[in-house]
Structures are given as structure tokens and as C-alpha cells.
Design an enzyme around this catalytic site. Structure first.
Site, short mmCIF file in Angstrom:
data_model
loop_
_atom_site.label_atom_id
_atom_site.label_comp_id
_atom_site.label_asym_id
_atom_site.label_seq_id
_atom_site.Cartn_x
_atom_site.Cartn_y
_atom_site.Cartn_z
N GLN A 205 0.84 -1.22 0.00
CA GLN A 205 0.00 0.00 0.00
C GLN A 205 0.87 1.26 0.00
O GLN A 205 0.44 2.31 -0.47
CB GLN A 205 -0.91 0.02 1.24
CG GLN A 205 -2.04 -0.99 1.22
CD GLN A 205 -1.66 -2.27 1.94
OE1 GLN A 205 -0.49 -2.64 1.99
NE2 GLN A 205 -2.64 -2.96 2.50
N ASP A 246 -7.05 1.53 12.34
CA ASP A 246 -8.23 0.73 11.95
C ASP A 246 -9.22 0.61 13.09
O ASP A 246 -10.43 0.56 12.88
CB ASP A 246 -7.80 -0.65 11.46
CG ASP A 246 -7.18 -0.53 10.09
OD1 ASP A 246 -5.99 -0.20 10.00
OD2 ASP A 246 -7.92 -0.70 9.09
O1 MRU Z 1 -5.37 -3.66 4.79
P1 MRU Z 1 -5.70 -2.23 4.53
O2 MRU Z 1 -5.02 -1.67 3.34
O3 MRU Z 1 -7.20 -1.99 4.52
O4 MRU Z 1 -5.13 -1.47 5.81
C1 MRU Z 1 -5.28 -0.08 5.90
C2 MRU Z 1 -4.64 0.50 7.10
O5 MRU Z 1 -4.11 -0.19 7.94
C3 MRU Z 1 -4.75 1.98 7.29
O6 MRU Z 1 -3.63 2.48 7.97
C4 MRU Z 1 -6.01 2.29 8.12
O7 MRU Z 1 -7.13 1.68 7.56
C5 MRU Z 1 -6.24 3.72 8.27
S1 MRU Z 1 -6.71 4.41 6.69
C6 MRU Z 1 -7.30 5.92 6.88
#
Ligand code: MRU
Length: 358
Positions: A205, A246
Site C-alpha cells: 500500500q 483501523d
Molecule cells: O489492509 P488495509 O489496506 O485496509 O489497511 C489499511 C490501514 O491499515 C490503514 O492504515 C487504516 O485503515 C487507516 S486508513 C485511513
């Protein structure tokens, strides 16, 4: 600042058009910009599971639209539609376990449904609620961007190097981003010399999404392997680690993308400040501490192969995709209700009693 941020907006990943949800396929970025259409709750849940849409706030917003579509479809089927709708709630609730925003958004949709009165246009009301969830996330991010940038100025001044993890930008939210919104605002205010983006194995990401978003904005970004973070803190003058969340427990413990915890440990060792940026929809006051947060594990194949090509021996692999950073490693949590320095249970409870700032 709000107007400058609005003027700088370039990326959008969620588009609600003619009663159908359109999502920018985040698996294909940065090489292809492909929009996919989703017309019912099952399809939206699948898009969340497969990471077409990802990032806790974006997942919550998508689920709300999925539920709005389900209400319209179930109503058209006639009697017993509310019972049938429970299947749609279930499939969406079960799409991904860790991000609080999914549960927050679906619970908000349910509460709105419970308040409809005889003669109301239920489908229109639920669609409006999903749009309100989307809009309020964007607004929250604008507020947090300003609060976070003020903190960065107060604690270090100009010419700073920031380090971020995963993707917390416009792609992960209803717009602008949480942690990346702060990075954007700090850059616009002339405080940022460079942003280091952890590549964020195994979904990348950081190198695929964060780097793409920042490059579009002309913000100087350097991608590094996750394991370089401690070394960069020691050698590159990093002043702040800025990450999203999250799910945040009632004591201020933060679940976020795997690797966040080790960043916080390293930040403390190197005297680098550690900021978490997340709207109050990520805060789960029902969970006493991070110990209670359900952390998603994904398939070992995500580690042992890249693009279907094996890159490791054929052995067991463990793939936890989130970890918990204890509150005592966090300097500040920034929300749209205000900031909490050195979070703990009392301060988090006080925060949750406050109104949104804007
Ligand atoms: O697995 P993902 O890509 O959904 O994980 C995303 C994250 O861990 C982000 O840091 C989190 O959702 C905060 S996004 C504003």
C-alpha cells in the site's frame, strides 16, 4: 487551509452514481486506473474482502452504500423485506474484521432505519444516510489535517522529514486522508522537506498507493522497505511518524497495519514523535484495550508469492495484517473532535463526550 486542501484534491476512490457504487480498483494501482461497478450488498462485501476497496474509512463508506442498495432491492421484493435485509447486514459485517468504521457505518445505517416513520421514502432516506456518512468522513479529514499540521509546526518547525506507513490517503477514506491528510496539510504549510513511505509488505500500500498519491500532489516522497524504518530514523532526521488507525480501544491502544507497532517502538527509542490520525468512527469504546481487538490474518500465499510467482520456500507462513500499538508509545491521537496527547482511558472518554470541531 481548508480551501487550499480542497483546491489540491486530486484523488477519489469511491463514486456513488445513479444508485450504483463505483470503486477505483486499488489492486491495479498505480499501473491501471480501473473503475468497477457494484450493484448489491454481496458484490460490495466481495470487493471489500478482495481489497478492491481498502482502508478502514473507505470500507465503512462502501458498506453503507452497499446497505443502501440492499434496502432498495429488498423493498422491491415486498413483505418481510426487513428480515431479508439482515442477510445483507450479515454479509457486509463479515467482509473484514478489524476496521471499526465498517461496524460503525452499518450500525449508523441500522439506527437510521429504526427511525423511519410510516409513509417515509425509506430507500431515499437510507441513500441519503450513506451519502452523509461519506461526506462527514471527508469533513472530519479536513479538520484533522489542520489539527495535525498545527502539531507538527508546534513541535518541530519547518523542513521536516515525516515517515508514514500503509496508505491512509484519499484512497483509504472519503477524501484527503487521515494521516496522509495531515502530511498534505503540513506540506502545503511549507513544513515538509520529504516524506518516507514504508512500502508495506505484502500488499505494498505504501509503494503502490501512498507514493502514487503523493507524487500526484508533487510532494517529495521516498519509498523504503519496512525494515529500513529504524535506520532512517537514526540517519535521516525523521521528526514524526504519522499513521492512521483501523480501530482504537477505549484506553487509546491502536490497531493499524502490521508494522505500526514496531515503528512506535523504534520512534520512542530515537526520540521521534508518533502521531495517530483517525476520526472518532475508528474509536471503539466497547473495547477496554487493544487486547480485545480482533486482528485479521490473511492467506500465507500473500507472502510466499508475488503476482502469482513464488518468492519463498514452500513452507508455512504467518500473515497477520494488523498489529496493536500500546497507548503509552503514542504521543498524540488526532481526531475531528480534537487531539489527545499521551492517550489513556480517561482522556479518551473525555474526547468522546466532545462535539466535532467543525
Ligand atoms: O489492509 P488495509 O489496506 O485496509 O489497511 C489499511 C490501514 O491499515 C490503514 O492504515 C487504516 O485503515 C487507516 S486508513 C485511513
Amino acid at each position: 487551509m481548508r480551501d487550499r486542501l480542497l483546491a489540491a484534491e486530486k484523488v477519489n476512490a469511491i463514486d456513488w452514481r445513479d444508485g450504483v457504487l463505483h470503486l477505483l480498483d486499488q489492486r491495479a494501482l498505480p499501473f491501471e486506473e480501473t473503475w468497477l461497478a457494484y450493484a448489491d450488498a454481496d458484490a460490495v462485501a466481495e470487493a471489500i474482502r478482495l481489497m478492491v476497496v481498502r482502508g478502514a474509512p473507505a470500507i465503512g463508506i462502501s458498506a453503507a452504500y452497499g446497505l443502501a442498495m440492499a434496502v432498495r432491492q429488498r423493498l422491491a421484493q415486498g413483505d418481510d423485506w426487513e428480515m431479508a435485509l439482515e442477510e445483507d447486514f450479515d454479509v457486509l459485517f463479515n467482509s473484514r474484521p478489524t476496521g471499526a468504521n465498517l461496524f460503525w457505518a452499518l450500525n449508523r445505517m441500522r439506527e437510521r432505519l429504526l427511525r423511519v416513520k410510516e409513509g417515509d421514502d425509506v430507500a431515499a432516506i437510507m441513500e441519503a444516510e450513506a451519502i452523509a456518512i461519506h461526506d462527514s468522513d471527508r469533513e472530519a479529514n479536513l479538520t484533522m489535517a489542520q489539527l495535525g499540521a498545527e502539531l507538527i509546526r508546534k513541535h518541530q518547525g519547518n523542513e521536516q522529514a515525516l515517515l508514514t506507513h500503509c496508505n491512509t490517503g484519499a484512497l483509504a477514506t472519503g477524501g484527503f486522508g487521515t494521516a496522509l491528510g495531515v502530511v498534505r496539510a503540513a506540506y502545503l504549510e511549507g513544513m515538509v522537506e520529504r516524506v518516507y513511505a514504508d512500502e508495506t509488505r505484502p500488499w505494498l500500500q505504501g509503494s503502490r498507493l501512498t507514493a502514487w498519491e503523493l507524487a500526484k500532489d508533487g510532494i517529495p516522497v521516498t519509498v523504503n522497505v519496512d525494515s529500513a524504518a529504524a535506520h532512517l530514523m537514526k540517519t535521516k532526521g525523521i521528526t514524526w511518524v504519522v499513521v492512521g488507525a483501523d480501530r482504537i480501544a477505549a484506553n487509546g491502544d491502536v490497531a493499524n497495519k502490521i508494522g505500526t507497532y514496531q515503528l512506535a517502538v523504534n520512534a520512542m527509542h530515537h526520540g521521534v514523535r508518533f502521531m495517530v490520525v483517525a476520526s472518532s468512527s475508528s474509536i471503539d469504546m466497547n473495547l477496554e484495550s487493544g487486547e480485545d481487538i480482533l486482528l485479521e490474518e490473511r492467506s500465507a500465499s500473500e507472502l510466499l508469492a508475488v503476482g502469482g510467482v513464488p518468492v519463498g520456500a514452500d513452507v508455512e507462513a504467518v500473515n497477520p495484517v494488523f498489529d496493536v500499538t500500546p497507548a503509552d508509545l503514542i504521543d498524540v491521537i488526532v481526531t475531528e473532535k480534537g487531539i489527545v496527547e499521551r492517550p489513556d482511558t480517561v482522556k479518551m472518554a473525555q474526547l468522546m463526550c466532545r462535539k466535532r470541531l467543525h
